[in-house]
Design an enzyme around this catalytic site. Structure first.
Site, mmCIF file in Angstrom:
data_model
loop_
_atom_site.group_PDB
_atom_site.id
_atom_site.type_symbol
_atom_site.label_atom_id
_atom_site.label_comp_id
_atom_site.label_asym_id
_atom_site.label_seq_id
_atom_site.Cartn_x
_atom_site.Cartn_y
_atom_site.Cartn_z
ATOM 1 N N THR A 1 -44.959 -29.842 53.891
ATOM 2 C CA THR A 1 -44.094 -30.278 52.306
ATOM 3 C C THR A 1 -42.993 -28.841 52.424
ATOM 4 O OG1 THR A 1 -44.738 -30.269 50.620
ATOM 5 C CG2 THR A 1 -45.920 -28.384 51.979
ATOM 6 N N ASP A 2 -41.866 -29.556 51.483
ATOM 7 C CA ASP A 2 -41.017 -28.754 50.785
ATOM 8 C C ASP A 2 -41.493 -27.814 49.997
ATOM 9 O OD1 ASP A 2 -41.892 -30.033 48.400
ATOM 10 O OD2 ASP A 2 -40.156 -30.890 47.771
ATOM 11 N N GLU A 3 -43.054 -27.005 49.710
ATOM 12 C CA GLU A 3 -43.471 -26.633 48.433
ATOM 13 C C GLU A 3 -43.557 -24.952 49.818
ATOM 14 O OE1 GLU A 3 -46.362 -27.458 45.988
ATOM 15 O OE2 GLU A 3 -46.074 -29.225 46.733
ATOM 16 N N TYR B 1 -52.108 -23.835 48.488
ATOM 17 C CA TYR B 1 -51.478 -24.342 48.560
ATOM 18 C C TYR B 1 -50.729 -24.626 49.968
ATOM 19 C CZ TYR B 1 -49.679 -29.349 49.327
ATOM 20 O OH TYR B 1 -48.160 -30.061 50.284
ATOM 21 N N LYS C 1 -50.050 -24.380 53.639
ATOM 22 C CA LYS C 1 -48.991 -24.836 54.373
ATOM 23 C C LYS C 1 -48.242 -24.357 54.875
ATOM 24 C CE LYS C 1 -49.095 -28.837 54.746
ATOM 25 N NZ LYS C 1 -49.604 -29.584 55.536
#
Length: 332
Positions: free
Chosen positions: A121-123, A148, A152
């Site tokens: 994810t870009d997060e 989260y 990741k």
């Protein structure tokens, strides 16, 4: 690649990828999914039985994962705990699935010499200021802001280490926010759509200025397949479709497309640590692998998504009451 193991293949993005494989390849698929609240076997109901085997199990189960990986040509690893709100209330499942689960997958592909593509994810990059002209790229430092995104980020680093230390044949992709069919109603876009369908006013965190770089899940699937087939081993690719919209505009677009007044929504308290802005620079994916998104018109993609939820209430209705009861407890 005649046989592909898709972890988390009954989840939102994973299920859409399975459908994409059915439509665009001759491969058969093994789906491994724990079927937590976010996994739904009904999302795969129309996949031809002679091309898919479904296995109910966890990616942390080393014996099971080893057996499945031994029988496939590639693994596409979608399985993850992925909701920020849930990670704030109970981080532990995110460690178990995103860290230990990814480690388990890596050890299995290492043992059997199987190609791996890891979905992220870009997060992991944190967030950008609203007025910052920059976008995330493959060289942006990691700066996660929630349990989260931190788990990741950790899983990405494990993949990179296994490539370098053990020669695992892996690639990574970090994608922006997805929307489309089969997404759980806890997520922003389907929650608002299903609220309107039920005659409930949508809810917007804070002022709604937070910006996300939206991509239709079909475009994510086509990008992943392109990377799986042509990507350079050890490389990271960012997936995005230049779909930056703030949450206020998205909720108002949904209301207008569904025949409601643009301002027919309520503001609720913001989420702790709510990232301001995500934006993806997908230049490497486009120039090196020749990928382009099909959904370049966000409103058209959003309308297609609305139509799917209107037509498939039987799929999302069982999730809805429980989800809204959970949000009601925290005033959101």
């Amino acid at each position: 690649m005649k046989k592909i193991l898709v972890t988390g293949g009954a989840g939102f993005i994973g299920a859409n990828f399975v459908h994409h494989l059915m439509a665009h390849t001759d491969a058969s698929v093994v789906v491994l999914d724990k079927l937590t609240y976010a996994g739904n076997e009904a999302s795969l109901a129309d996949v031809p039985a002679d091309r898919m085997e479904f296995v109910h199990g966890a990616i942390e189960d080393a014996e099971l994962v080893d057996r499945l990986v031994a029988g496939v040509d590639a693994v596409v690893h979608f399985a993850a705990e992925s909701h920020n709100d849930n990670s704030l209330s109970n981080p532990r499942p995110f460690l178990d699935t995103n860290i230990v689960g990814t480690y388990t997958i890596l050890e299995a592909v290492r043992k059997h010499g199987v190609r791996l593509h890891h979905i992220s994810t870009d997060e992991v990059y944190g967030d950008l200021e609203l007025d910052d002209p920059a976008k995330f790229s493959e060289t942006t430092p990691y700066n996660p802001s929630s349990p989260y995104s931190a788990t990741k980020a950790g899983s990405d680093l494990l993949v990179r280490a296994w490539v370098r230390s053990f020669g695992v044949q892996a690639t990574i992709s970090n994608c922006s926010n997805n929307y489309g069919p089969y997404q759980h109603v806890e997520k922003f876009i389907p929650r608002q759509i299903t609220n309107v369908i039920r005659g409930v006013r949508p809810k917007l965190y804070g002022t709604g200025e937070n910006v996300r770089d939206w991509i239709h899940t079909d475009d994510h699937s086509s990008a992943v397949l392109r990377i799986l087939e042509r990507g350079e081993i050890g490389q990271t690719y960012l997936i995005g479709a230049n779909g930056e919209r703030n949450n206020k505009d998205v909720i108002e677009d949904i209301l207008v497309l569904m025949g409601q007044p643009r301002d027919a929504y309520d503001h609720v308290s913001d989420r702790p640590g709510h990232d301001l802005r995500y934006a993806i620079d997908a230049t490497r994916l486009r120039t090196e692998l020749g990928w382009e998104p099909a959904y370049t018109d966000f409103e058209a993609g959003l309308k297609a998504t609305i139509d799917w939820y209107v037509a498939n209430e039987a799929w999302w209705a069982p999730q809805k009451d429980e989800t809204e009861a959970k949000y009601a407890k925290v005033g959101r």
